[in-house]
Scaffold this active site. Sequence first.
Site: not given
Length: 309
Positions: A182, A184, A239, A249
């Site tokens: 997507h 941002d 990204h 993570r």
Amino acid sequence: MASTFSSTIPIVDLSKPDAKTLIVNACEEFGFFKVINHGVSMEAISQLETEALKFFSLPLNEKEKAGPPNPFGYGSKSIGPNGDVGWVEYLLLNNNQEHDFSLYGKNHEKFRCLLNSYMSSVKKMACDILELMAEGLKIQQKNVFSKLLRDKESDSVFRVNHYPACPELAVNGQNMIGFGEHTDPQIISLLRSNNTSGLQIYLRDGSWIPVPPDHNSFFINVGDSLQVMTNGRFGSVRHRVLANGFKSRLSMIYFGGPPLSEKITPLPSLMKGKESLYKEFTWFEYKNSTYGSRLADNRLGHFERIAAS
Ligand SMILES: C=C1C[C@]23C[C@H]1CC[C@H]2[C@@]12CCC[C@@](C)(C(=O)O1)[C@H]2[C@@H]3C(=O)O
Ligand SMILES: O=C(O)CCC(=O)C(=O)O
Ligand SMILES: [Fe+2]
């Protein structure tokens, strides 16, 4: 293979005089760069990370009391309202903190305190970077971008993502989506993560490149709104995050957005006689259309102006 290209990710030292030039070049070429010497205390970062990890280690039914995110709160696996899923759990918070913090674990007062001070340091960094950008673009009014984040009506969002290690991946070596691809929608996003890999960016040549994790640095994304304000000179970066078979993570992202009523339109000084590539819209309109879309959609597409020939 792809990792050999990761050295191409621009690194900007905020304490050096060439920062503004490097930022502009990076935004033109990638819509993405890494920042060092950012001035946010590592102590504050690791304390917040510890509190966030404590929250994510609570039993699912405890965490779910802080959800579902509509749009703020705890979410697990499902992202946004339109059926996107990933190997991720997260907290979505806004900068006005209107919600009930007592849901965020036993130490919620400490968590809230750490979050508030982290968010103000990161917001300050975002404004510094936006001012360097304006200078690098030779815009007279240095605060054209930063004033939108400083506005008390600024619609900024904060997100903490936790991607548990996914043991099946370690066994069969496949890829699994943590957070689907997507862009941002806001102006700028500032991301800090622990030392676990997974983040990838999409280059204009059609390849995905892994971003080597660096827990001491910040990664900056150009958002769709900044793409529009620069009339396409800067491009928002696609990204995604792949899950990791061995390590979990943790990432924290500040999404700097304008007030809802703000018109998102190219700056006159960047138009140079050209027409706007985009229809006129407010952040409220763009945000609404965002929440009606799927993660991977080209959201800006609906707002592109087809040039009259
Ligand atoms: C499918 C989704 C999920 C969205 C809205 C819509 C499309 C884009 C997603 C994001 C991506 C950036 C942060 C966020 C907070 C944003 O503003 O846009 C996300 C939001 C959400 O996770 O709720
Ligand atoms: O968690 C990450 O590293 C990135 C997630 C992301 O892109 C987002 O939340 O918008
Ligand atoms: Fe993102």
